[in-house]
Design a protein around this motif. Structure first.
Motif, PDB file in Angstrom:
ATOM      1  N   LEU A   1     -22.726  10.433   4.640  1.00 34.98           N
ATOM      2  CA  LEU A   1     -23.654  10.604   3.521  1.00 34.98           C
ATOM      3  C   LEU A   1     -23.401   9.560   2.440  1.00 34.98           C
ATOM      4  N   ASN A   2     -24.476   9.004   1.873  1.00 37.48           N
ATOM      5  CA  ASN A   2     -24.339   8.029   0.794  1.00 37.48           C
ATOM      6  C   ASN A   2     -25.642   7.918   0.009  1.00 37.48           C
ATOM      7  N   ASP A   3     -25.523   7.369  -1.205  1.00 38.78           N
ATOM      8  CA  ASP A   3     -26.735   7.053  -1.987  1.00 38.78           C
ATOM      9  C   ASP A   3     -26.702   5.582  -2.410  1.00 38.78           C
ATOM     10  N   ILE A   4     -26.278   4.731  -1.496  1.00 40.76           N
ATOM     11  CA  ILE A   4     -26.132   3.305  -1.768  1.00 40.76           C
ATOM     12  C   ILE A   4     -27.470   2.680  -2.141  1.00 40.76           C
ATOM     13  N   ASP A   5     -28.528   3.033  -1.427  1.00 40.53           N
ATOM     14  CA  ASP A   5     -29.833   2.385  -1.644  1.00 40.53           C
ATOM     15  C   ASP A   5     -30.510   2.844  -2.918  1.00 40.53           C
TER      16      ASP A   5
ATOM     17  N   THR B   1     -16.978  15.367  -1.791  1.00 40.35           N
ATOM     18  CA  THR B   1     -17.068  14.705  -3.086  1.00 40.35           C
ATOM     19  C   THR B   1     -17.554  13.285  -2.860  1.00 40.35           C
ATOM     20  N   ASP B   2     -18.055  12.639  -3.922  1.00 40.15           N
ATOM     21  CA  ASP B   2     -18.476  11.252  -3.805  1.00 40.15           C
ATOM     22  C   ASP B   2     -17.301  10.337  -4.167  1.00 40.15           C
ATOM     23  N   PHE B   3     -17.068   9.317  -3.338  1.00 41.14           N
ATOM     24  CA  PHE B   3     -15.985   8.364  -3.518  1.00 41.14           C
ATOM     25  C   PHE B   3     -16.571   6.957  -3.669  1.00 41.14           C
ATOM     26  N   ARG B   4     -15.745   6.033  -4.166  1.00 40.84           N
ATOM     27  CA  ARG B   4     -16.128   4.629  -4.122  1.00 40.84           C
ATOM     28  C   ARG B   4     -16.174   4.171  -2.664  1.00 40.84           C
ATOM     29  N   CYS B   5     -17.191   3.401  -2.327  1.00 37.88           N
ATOM     30  CA  CYS B   5     -17.354   2.977  -0.934  1.00 37.88           C
ATOM     31  C   CYS B   5     -16.242   2.031  -0.492  1.00 37.88           C
TER      32      CYS B   5
ATOM     33  N   VAL C   1     -19.654   9.382   0.464  1.00 31.13           N
ATOM     34  CA  VAL C   1     -19.202  10.769   0.456  1.00 31.13           C
ATOM     35  C   VAL C   1     -18.097  10.974   1.481  1.00 31.13           C
ATOM     36  N   GLY C   2     -17.130  11.788   1.108  1.00 32.40           N
ATOM     37  CA  GLY C   2     -16.070  12.174   2.025  1.00 32.40           C
ATOM     38  C   GLY C   2     -15.715  13.635   1.851  1.00 32.40           C
TER      39      GLY C   2
END
Length: 423
Positions: free
Chosen positions: A36-40, A88-92, A72-73
């Motif tokens: 999971l990510n919200d990079i875009d 939780t959301d982490f730095r990529c 996310v991790g």
């Protein structure tokens, strides 16, 4: 490894992975990356495998986006042990462990080539002539007296397609394609659609939601394999050529595997999928409250649905049942207590929906939900609608599969140092 970062779509899957993390000693990484990510687009979360975001297990007050955390991790080595496995959301660019996931091997040939899919199940938009028909499209077919070595569309076909009806909902993981055996003609590009009925189609897409244009052939004989990024459950597969050499001509096969109906652990008359048993009462004509009581009397509850996979399996069952007389099948969702606040009767989280277009509309105080059954618009069968709770309909129950294996207190699988008491 032929896999992708894990996507998670149900509480059962979350519990399995979180349990693995908690039980793994020692966990040295602060977290395990998942897909999971919200990079875009900030706060628009996507799975890297392109599947729907239909479940979450965020830790309290997460995601926080502190330090531009876009990936996310699942928590690993964290002081608060009850947070292990939560998200939780982490730095990529953080250094962490990770979890991959891949679909179990599911690449059986489904029967176009060997005839298990019959001639009547293979149809096409047009044919160049009667001896170039859809049934000539079987992989590795050789031209015979009076018939061509492939399916060939009419030259003026502006929307060409060929499709196979699989008969039952089936996992489809890819397409094999081949040119015309007796002439220098082949398809060079194509799209793929899938469906549970011949009127409502979805395109196979990439992880970003873009319709995939697959690479086809460069000669008459080579078999080109194209696997889907994510397997689909389908009763129909349609191939749509978009580019070709000389003329639209092709042979093909589908690969995948059956949707396993494993009723071990289920009461006779119930059907098992994954970890649950389902009961379809196709003949009932009862109210929502009577349906709920019937399920309860059988030690179950009206079904709750938490993923597209589960929805597809149940909807496919309804569509394939030819003697459906009821307008709908009650499921456990309702807003009886508070208008527009939907709840499942089994208390699980409302993390997925499959409303038909324009629903829910609350006409005539419709507070209970069902899946459409016998409805004129066949492409709506299995989709959700709000009904009056006192309507007379059928229903679906669900219960967790029997899970009563002794866990090890009697045979010392649970070691002495794992057993503690208050005093």
């Amino acid at each position: 490894m032929g896999s992708q970062l894990a996507s998670i779509h149900s509480q059962g899957e979350q519990d399995f992975l979180a349990g693995h993390i908690r039980d793994h000693q020692p966990v040295t990484s602060f977290g395990y990356f998942i897909g999971l990510n919200d990079i875009d687009n900030e706060t628009t979360w996507k799975w890297t495998d392109g599947t729907q975001v239909d479940f979450n297990a965020w830790n309290e007050d997460e995601p926080s986006n502190v330090g531009d955390n876009d990936c996310v991790g699942m928590y690993g080595n964290i002081t608060q042990q009850d947070s292990r496995g939560l998200w939780t959301d982490f730095r990529c660019n953080g250094s962490m462990a990770y979890i991959c996931r891949t679909f179990k091997a599911c690449r059986d040939r489904l029967g176009v080539e060997d005839g298990r899919i019959s001639d009547s199940q293979i149809t096409a938009s047009t044919e160049h002539a009667s001896n170039h028909g859809a049934t000539n499209a079987r992989l590795n077919r050789v031209a015979q007296a009076g018939t061509a070595g492939a399916w060939s569309a009419q030259a003026n076909d502006v929307n060409p397609w060929i499709q196979a009806a699989l008969g039952i909902p089936t996992w489809v993981t890819g397409v094999l394609i081949q040119g015309r055996e007796d002439w220098s003609q082949w398809v060079t590009k194509f799209k793929v659609q899938y469906s549970h009925d011949p009127d409502d189609w979805k395109f196979v897409q990439d992880p970003n939601g873009t319709i995939i244009i697959f690479d086809g052939n460069t000669d008459q004989t080579t078999v080109v394999t194209n696997l889907f990024p994510t397997p689909v459950i389908a009763s129909y597969i349609r191939i749509l050529p978009t580019a070709w050499h000389v003329h639209i001509s092709m042979r093909f096969e589908l690969v995948g595997c059956e949707v396993v109906v494993n009723s071990i652990g289920c009461t006779p008359g119930w059907e098992g999928y994954n970890n649950y048993c389902y009961f379809f009462d196709h003949a009932a004509a009862v109210t929502y409250f009577e349906a709920n009581k019937s399920c309860s009397d059988m030690g179950s509850q009206l079904v709750s649905i938490h993923s597209q996979q589960e929805q597809d399996i149940l909807a496919g069952h309804i569509r394939d049942h030819q003697q459906v007389t009821s307008l709908g099948y009650f499921i456990g969702l309702n807003d009886i207590d508070d208008e527009t606040t939907w709840k499942w009767t089994d208390g699980t989280q409302v993390d997925f929906n499959a409303w038909t277009e324009g629903e829910p509309n609350n006409v005539d105080d419709e507070d209970c939900v069902g899946m459409y059954g016998n409805i004129t618009q066949q492409d709506s069968r299995g989709l959700w609608n709000d009904f009056r709770c006192n309507a007379s309909m059928t229903y679906i129950c669900r219960v967790f599969k029997e899970c009563m294996r002794p866990l090890g207190m009697g045979n010392y699988e649970v070691a002495d140092d794992k057993i503690t008491t208050s005093s």
